[in-house]
Structure formats: C-alpha cells, structure tokens
Design an enzyme around this catalytic site. Structure first.
Site, mmCIF file in Angstrom:
data_model
loop_
_atom_site.group_PDB
_atom_site.id
_atom_site.type_symbol
_atom_site.label_atom_id
_atom_site.label_comp_id
_atom_site.label_asym_id
_atom_site.label_seq_id
_atom_site.Cartn_x
_atom_site.Cartn_y
_atom_site.Cartn_z
ATOM 1 N N ASP A 119 -30.776 -10.846 1.598
ATOM 2 C CA ASP A 119 -30.771 -9.382 2.190
ATOM 3 C C ASP A 119 -30.772 -8.604 1.202
ATOM 4 O O ASP A 119 -29.972 -8.792 0.039
ATOM 5 C CB ASP A 119 -29.323 -9.455 3.282
ATOM 6 C CG ASP A 119 -29.880 -10.200 4.591
ATOM 7 O OD1 ASP A 119 -31.026 -10.728 5.007
ATOM 8 O OD2 ASP A 119 -28.760 -10.617 5.246
ATOM 9 N N ASP A 138 -35.671 -9.767 9.000
ATOM 10 C CA ASP A 138 -34.496 -9.211 10.123
ATOM 11 C C ASP A 138 -35.240 -8.018 10.795
ATOM 12 O O ASP A 138 -35.120 -7.914 11.983
ATOM 13 C CB ASP A 138 -33.336 -8.667 9.461
ATOM 14 C CG ASP A 138 -32.747 -9.841 8.660
ATOM 15 O OD1 ASP A 138 -32.991 -11.272 8.964
ATOM 16 O OD2 ASP A 138 -31.772 -9.742 7.647
#
Length: 168
Positions: A119, A138
């Site tokens: 991420d 995401d």
C-alpha cells in the site's frame, strides 16, 4: 461471451495499472521500505506500508499458513465475483464487478509474491487521515462495491407494467 468482455477488460486494466503503479512506487521511485515516503501534494503522500491483513488490516497473516489461507479466501471471493460477472445482465454492474475483480487479483498477486499487499497512497488533511494507506487495487474494489451498493439500494429498475400485455 460478449457480455463478459467489458468486465474482463476492466478487470485486466485495473490489474495491470495496480501492478505497474506499485512497481513505479517501489522501484524507480525507491519508496520500498517502511517509513519511506514522498510528498506529492500537501494532502497526498506516497508512503510505503505492508498490509498483512485484509480490509482495514483485519485477519493479519502472521504465519505462512495464515498467508495462504488469506490467498485461498480472497481467491474464492475473486472466483465468486467472476461467476457473478458472467451472470450479470446490467453493463454498469458488470463494470463494477470488473473493478472488484481486477483489484482483488492485484492484491492476491502481491500476497502470493511478497506475503503482504503493498500500500502506498496516503490521503490526509493535516494530521487527519480519512482512509488507511491504500493502493490502486483497494481504490478499484471500493469504487466497484460502492457502485453495486448504490445501484442495489437506491436505483430501482422500472419493472414492466403487468397491465401492458405485449402478447395481446
């Protein structure tokens, strides 16, 4: 099969963009270790994190067994989304499912290759962060799910009026 093409194309594009952006951030940009970051805008940083769990860091994979169980679990969800996409009649819903599928596949590949999901997108307003650090996959999953929820809960398809008999 023609119905599937748009959804599969969207899934493929999301998957490729997700992996390409992760490579750019962690490769050429060198944001590849915990604590590494680069400010892009006053409200947006690229900040390297490792997500060892699923949504919101839940179900953390702290062992190899748990890692592979998460791969199997998220893989089963991806298969379910793909099957749903093959049966879905509405083009907007197929597109939303394509976003979810492409994002899921991008994160599954990370977990298989690395043992965690990379991420890097950190949206913030001062110290307030409305989201956890996330990635393209995401974002695609979230947008796809929101589209499906809005359409399911707020948009009602007009049903044919039974008084209008088309066979008469």
């Amino acid at each position: 099969m023609t119905r599937l093409r748009a959804g599969l194309l969207i899934a493929g594009v999301v998957f490729v963009v997700d992996q390409l952006v992760k490579w750019i951030v962690t490769g050429p940009m060198g944001i590849d270790f915990l604590g590494a970051y680069r400010t892009i805008l006053p409200v947006f940083d690229l900040r390297y994190t490792r997500n060892e769990g699923v949504s919101l860091g839940m179900l953390r994979a702290e062992t190899e067994t748990m890692r592979w169980l998460l791969v199997a679990f998220t893989g089963a969800i991806a298969i379910g989304v793909a099957v749903w996409m093959t049966r879905e009649e509405k083009p907007v819903d197929r597109a939303a499912l394509g976003l979810v599928l492409g994002g899921a596949l991008g994160n599954i590949l990370d977990r298989i290759r690395l043992g965690y999901v990379v991420d890097f997108a950190d949206l913030h307003f001062g110290e307030w962060r409305p989201f956890l650090v996330f990635n393209v996959a995401d974002a695609a999953i979230t947008i796809g799910v929101l589209i499906l929820l809005v359409r399911a809960l707020l948009i009602r398809e007009k049903r044919p009026d039974p008084s209008e008999n088309v066979h008469a």
